[in-house]
Design a protein around this motif. Sequence first.
Motif, PDB file in Angstrom:
ATOM      1  N   UNK A  21      -6.048 -10.475   4.811  1.00 15.78           N
ATOM      2  CA  UNK A  21      -6.744  -9.195   4.960  1.00 15.78           C
ATOM      3  C   UNK A  21      -6.072  -8.059   4.200  1.00 15.78           C
ATOM      4  N   UNK A  22      -4.791  -7.794   4.409  1.00 17.17           N
ATOM      5  CA  UNK A  22      -4.173  -6.695   3.646  1.00 17.17           C
ATOM      6  C   UNK A  22      -4.020  -6.983   2.168  1.00 17.17           C
ATOM      7  N   UNK A  23      -3.785  -8.247   1.787  1.00 13.46           N
ATOM      8  CA  UNK A  23      -3.654  -8.573   0.365  1.00 13.46           C
ATOM      9  C   UNK A  23      -4.989  -8.350  -0.350  1.00 13.46           C
ATOM     10  N   UNK A  24      -6.065  -8.862   0.238  1.00 13.29           N
ATOM     11  CA  UNK A  24      -7.389  -8.649  -0.355  1.00 13.29           C
ATOM     12  C   UNK A  24      -7.724  -7.159  -0.377  1.00 13.29           C
ATOM     13  N   UNK A  25      -7.327  -6.438   0.670  1.00 14.87           N
ATOM     14  CA  UNK A  25      -7.571  -4.999   0.698  1.00 14.87           C
ATOM     15  C   UNK A  25      -6.851  -4.278  -0.430  1.00 14.87           C
ATOM     16  N   UNK A  26      -5.593  -4.664  -0.661  1.00 15.33           N
ATOM     17  CA  UNK A  26      -4.814  -4.041  -1.741  1.00 15.33           C
ATOM     18  C   UNK A  26      -5.445  -4.326  -3.101  1.00 15.33           C
ATOM     19  N   UNK A  27      -5.933  -5.547  -3.291  1.00 13.04           N
ATOM     20  CA  UNK A  27      -6.593  -5.891  -4.552  1.00 13.04           C
ATOM     21  C   UNK A  27      -7.905  -5.123  -4.698  1.00 13.04           C
ATOM     22  N   UNK A  28      -8.625  -4.977  -3.603  1.00 14.76           N
ATOM     23  CA  UNK A  28      -9.862  -4.200  -3.627  1.00 14.76           C
ATOM     24  C   UNK A  28      -9.593  -2.751  -4.001  1.00 14.76           C
ATOM     25  N   UNK A  29      -8.528  -2.165  -3.448  1.00 19.91           N
ATOM     26  CA  UNK A  29      -8.169  -0.779  -3.772  1.00 19.91           C
ATOM     27  C   UNK A  29      -7.933  -0.586  -5.268  1.00 19.91           C
TER      28      UNK A  29
END
Length: 410
Positions: A70-78
């Motif tokens: 969740x946070x890794x995908x979120x960081x990539x999305x950002x």
Amino acid sequence: MDAALAEPVKRVGPWWIATISLVNLGLYMGYVAPLQVLLPQQVAQVAPGAKEQALAWVTGVGALVAMLANPIAGALSDRTTSRYGRRHPWTLAGSLLGGLALAFLAFQSSVVWIAAGWCLAQAALNSMQASMTAGVPDHVPVRQRGEVSGWIGIPQTLGVVLAVVLVTIVATTTRSGYFLIAALIPLLVLPFVLTTPDPRLTVRQPFSLKSFWISPRAHPDFFWAWITRFLMNLGNAVVMLYLLYFLTDAVGYERLFPGEQATDGLLVLILIYTAFVVSTTVVAGKVSDRLGKRKTLVTVSGVISSLPAVMLALWPTWTAVMIGAAVLGIGFGVYMSVDNALVTQVLPAADGRAKDLGVINIANSGPQVVAPVIAGPIVAGLGGYPVLFLTSAALALLGAGLVWKIRGVP
């Protein structure tokens, strides 16, 4: 400032709310159908003599993957600069890969491969969740976030009902249940990603591993919001993990109602719970928007949510379970809308919204890792279901109290 990072000031309309709600509906059907019905059934078939331990292992490993994804995908999305936006590509890709992972699960006949399939599904669905969740602070002004969180919370709860109905009544086998949910997830995502705006990011921010750390000194409100959510969800997770087994072994549902299965009772409870969530969540969100008293309502919701656990610890009867489902629906209806709005107000920076919400979402998936460690030994011999439910109540009350450590939100 980059348009994708600007603080929203214009209220979102009914179509935006409706389509992101459909995304949330698909997401939670993808989570709930396996966790509540399909995985317990599948594990019981392949490991009937050790179903509790095997299920705890499968769900625990899957939750660990979710905590990372969740946070890794979120960081990539950002940091995504696609011409299609920085959120929509991740939402769509997560839904497609999540559906494929559930289809893969349908063919597995060993605990190890069931765990592998669930890990794949968790990685994909949490990537979808990370980008979708960031849509609220990306597009919704603070004065509307309680209301919008309430509307989004309704399909989240309806997803529980629909998931159980679809995989117990519409789909007649575990395999067909997986296939049905796998197909529905991307179909429910398409209206949102095809018809709503997703501003393109023009300047990619530098990546830093340090940004994943929740510092109680640098961002104390964000830290305590995370702790509050973790404890509230842990209190819920330690009970939900074994709810189907509780109905069978402690309540004796199939003995009380000959010819019915425990899954029928589970569906009844979910329907009761959903009715009360739907009746309170939008109202609570609007009240919190109007009054601005987010912390008070979170505390009230925690107290209400702890009552059913105490009831079931003392009276493990079918009547008490139904009453408990209604009370829990009221408590979590208030909690979902108000806490989601509160969290969006304590995010550290606009350029890391999805990553920060991904870190917050660890407080949703992390309890699934910790819950088996707590619940398994308790059910196996350290007091059984009464101690399990009292532990759940204590965790919810602690979380509701610690919300007052947050200073920047009234």
